[in-house]
Design an enzyme around this catalytic site. Structure first.
Site, PDB file in Angstrom:
ATOM      1  N   GLU A  98     -13.643   2.595   0.897  1.00 33.21           N
ATOM      2  CA  GLU A  98     -13.818   1.529   1.893  1.00 33.21           C
ATOM      3  C   GLU A  98     -14.015   2.112   3.296  1.00 33.21           C
ATOM      4  OE1 GLU A  98     -10.538  -1.282   3.914  1.00 33.21           O
ATOM      5  OE2 GLU A  98     -10.749  -1.604   1.759  1.00 33.21           O
ATOM      6  N   ASN A 137       0.847  -1.209   0.000  1.00 34.99           N
ATOM      7  CA  ASN A 137       0.000   0.000   0.000  1.00 34.99           C
ATOM      8  C   ASN A 137       0.878   1.253   0.000  1.00 34.99           C
ATOM      9  OD1 ASN A 137      -2.692  -0.800  -0.170  1.00 34.99           O
ATOM     10  ND2 ASN A 137      -2.771  -1.327   2.001  1.00 34.99           N
ATOM     11  N   HIS A 140      -9.664   3.532  -3.531  1.00 35.21           N
ATOM     12  CA  HIS A 140     -10.436   2.343  -3.149  1.00 35.21           C
ATOM     13  C   HIS A 140     -10.527   2.262  -1.624  1.00 35.21           C
ATOM     14  CE1 HIS A 140     -10.459  -1.778  -1.566  1.00 35.21           C
ATOM     15  NE2 HIS A 140     -11.165  -2.151  -2.623  1.00 35.21           N
TER      16      HIS A 140
END
Length: 625
Positions: free
Chosen positions: A357, A269, A353
């Site tokens: 989320e 990430n 994303h």
């Protein structure tokens, strides 16, 4: 796994001789591509006329079919000029992960001399220059100079290709372990690596390999140089390590053992701005870098995640077969993996994303909070949420239902979990990015700050005593809560895709929003029935609130979220993301906002100027207030 080895190069480079020797060495089938030309092609070349792309197309398709048929039972060697990348794409169609390339390279004079000495071949020396003219150097081939003896060339190829892994995975944390098993299950020959700490963490890779049957053919390493040497070139190494300084440290340690053309794939990430810097740094060292967002958690990584790769398109093509094979599949059986755009874009999309989320999780928490305030037990809340699934199903809704039904002893487990929500940074970055780009994706920031607020547990306990009030009984219709939830989710997805779209424009990434929605329909954490609907919506509009279907839905849902949010406020129940959805939407749908006052204030104290409604030229004005 069976493989086809294509030996390519201009006519006269010695492909057939090397190919025959290699097939004997490897004990596999040999085919000479020249034997499969139709008579029309042979006649053209015999008459000194170069073949064009149309002439070659059918021949290339024939060789691809031949390779596929042979691979069902055996490996093979096929020699074929394959001078253009488009030719190589045809030859490897549907078998990319089983295709290896050897490029026999030599000078024009070297090969001309060979052709002139060759007897009874329809390829004329006059055509040699035309072959050099169309030659596109392959990026993913083992290149060998033809001034070596054929036997020596075969020896080099055999040493390079025998017992070498085709893909490496660095880092055996939760995600790294699952991805390595996924790769092995798909038939890839892989090498895995994890560092060791004497007396603390030893033989990690070896022990992990021994624990899983599908990894028995994998090679396990704790020595970095041995790991790098175990891989075919160009090396393809996926990094599954912590973002930030750890990633930089790993890259620095790996670089001395890499060679020109190797590919590093960052599957962590990472911040998209760091990805851009790493790409540029490694480019100067002739090392390629692909930033890949991976979503799905431990189970998704094992069974099929959603994968968001960004980087140079030609380099991505070299890792595409691996990433697409391990990805989840959508409703049509297509991989939930697609090329996103240039460097940084894959990690940017993954970052958004995660921002979406954050909001989806917060909305479900607020829904739970509403029903909890109404005195509904967790299992009954689960039943209510389960009744929503036919119209609002998602992975996060499913797991929330499961969480609310989980009991420990006589009580529900959720009642024993401390109400502090952590985060690992992507929500922070998404909030910073939306501010830097000037995009009003407010719900991501609101969800992030709700997590921050949750961490002040002691302060909240004291404040609840200092400011205690007598709560009125909260009564809200279940259907209205569902419709409020659906409304807020529409706004959340609008804001998320708006942030991606505007980033694409700012960074000159050619992003396909509909395709991004498609790869988010399975494997990832935010997969949902609504995401499936957005595939078609985003094919027609670049902003979902412009689409007629969505407009009609919002009009029907808006009264419910007004009611729900109003009741939460009146009953002093925090519902930050539900409230933000309403406030954003009310501002978004206001043609004439109070921002004129703000601009007048700015001009008053800072002479920042303003535009006038009665001046269509767009000229900026200043008033001496």
């Amino acid at each position: 796994m069976n493989n086809v080895i294509f030996i390519m190069g201009v006519s006269g480079c010695g492909k057939s001789t090397v190919g025959q020797l290699l097939s004997k060495r490897l004990k596999v089938t040999f085919f000479d591509g020249d034997d499969f030309h139709p008579q029309s092609n042979v006649d053209k070349m015999s008459n000194g006329v170069p073949l064009n792309d149309e002439d070659r197309y059918g021949w290339l398709v024939t060789l691809n079919k031949l390779a596929k048929e042979t691979l069902e039972s055996n490996s093979c060697v096929i020699v074929c000029s394959a001078l253009k990348q488009s030719y190589r794409d045809i030859l490897s169609t549907d078998i990319q992960n089983q295709t290896k390339w050897i490029h026999l390279a030599g000078s024009f004079d070297q090969i001309l001399d060979r052709i002139n000495k060759r007897e009874n071949h329809y390829m004329q020396s006059d055509l040699l220059q035309s072959q050099f003219d169309i030659l596109e150097e392959p990026l993913n081939a083992l290149e060998i100079k033809i001034d070596l003896k054929p036997e020596d060339i075969v020896e080099i190829i055999a040493k390079k290709m025998e017992m070498k892994s085709e893909f490496g995975l660095f880092g055996l944390g939760v995600m790294g372990k699952s991805l390595s098993r996924n790769l092995a299950q798909k038939g890839f020959n892989i090498s895995i690596f994890n560092r060791e700490v004497a007396g603390v963490e030893e033989s990690v890779a070896a022990n992990f390999k021994n624990d899983h049957e599908e990894l028995q053919t994998a090679k396990a390493f704790s020595d970095l140089e041995a790991f790098a040497n175990s891989l075919q070139t160009p090396r393809r190494i996926m990094l599954m390590v912590n973002a930030g300084k750890t990633t930089d440290s790993v890259i620095a340690d790996l670089v001395p053992f890499l060679t020109d053309g190797d590919i590093l794939i960052d599957g962590g990430n990472s911040n998209y701005l760091d990805t851009k810097e790493r790409h540029d740094l490694l480019k100067n060292k002739n090392i390629h870098f692909i930033g890949v967002g991976v979503s799905g958690g431990e189970e998704g990584a094992l069974k099929g995640p959603s994968i968001m790769p960004g980087g140079n398109k030609e380099i991505y093509n070299l890792v595409q077969p691996y990433l697409e094979k391990i990805a989840a599949k959508d409703a049509n059986g297509l991989p939930c993996c697609t090329y996103i755009g240039e460097e940084g874009s894959g990690h940017f999309v993954k970052m958004v994303h995660n921002g979406v989320e954050y909001v989806e999780m917060q909305l479900l928490a607020e829904v739970y909070s509403i029903f909890h305030r109404m005195g509904t037990a967790p299992d009954k809340i689960a039943d209510i949420l389960a009744s929503w699934q036919p119209t609002a199903n998602s992975y996060l809704l499913e797991i929330t239902i499961a969480i609310l039904r989980k009991k420990e002893g006589d009580d529900w487990l959720v009642n024993k979990i401390v109400d502090k929500a952590g985060n690992k940074g992507t929500g922070n970055w998404a909030t910073i990015a939306t501010a830097q780009l000037g995009v009003p994706s407010s719900m991501i920031a609101t969800a992030l700050f709700a997590r921050f607020n949750s961490f002040y547990k002691e302060d909240r306990i004291q404040a609840s005593i200092n400011f205690t009030t007598e709560n009125q009984e909260l009564v809200v219709d279940h259907q209205k809560v569902l419709e409020a939830y659906q409304f807020a989710r529409i706004v959340n997805h609008y804001q998320g895709f708006k942030l991606i779209a505007d980033a694409g424009k700012a960074y000159k990434w050619n992003l396909n929003l509909s395709e991004i929605a498609r790869i988010w329909t399975n494997g990832c954490i935010i997969r949902s029935d609504f995401m499936v609907e957005l595939i078609g919506v985003l094919k027609e509009e670049d902003a979902i609130l412009k689409h007629k279907t969505i407009i009609d839905q919002v009009k029907l849902l808006k009264p419910s979220i007004n009611t729900v949010v109003a009741n939460c406020v009146l009953n002093e129940l925090a519902a930050p993301c539900l409230s933000d959805a309403v406030n954003f939407f009310n501002g978004y749908t206001t043609a004439n906002s109070p921002a004129n006052i703000i601009q007048a204030q700015r001009d008053y104290f800072g002479a920042h100027t303003y535009q006038r409604t009665d001046d269509e030229s767009g000229t900026f004005h200043h008033t001496n207030w």
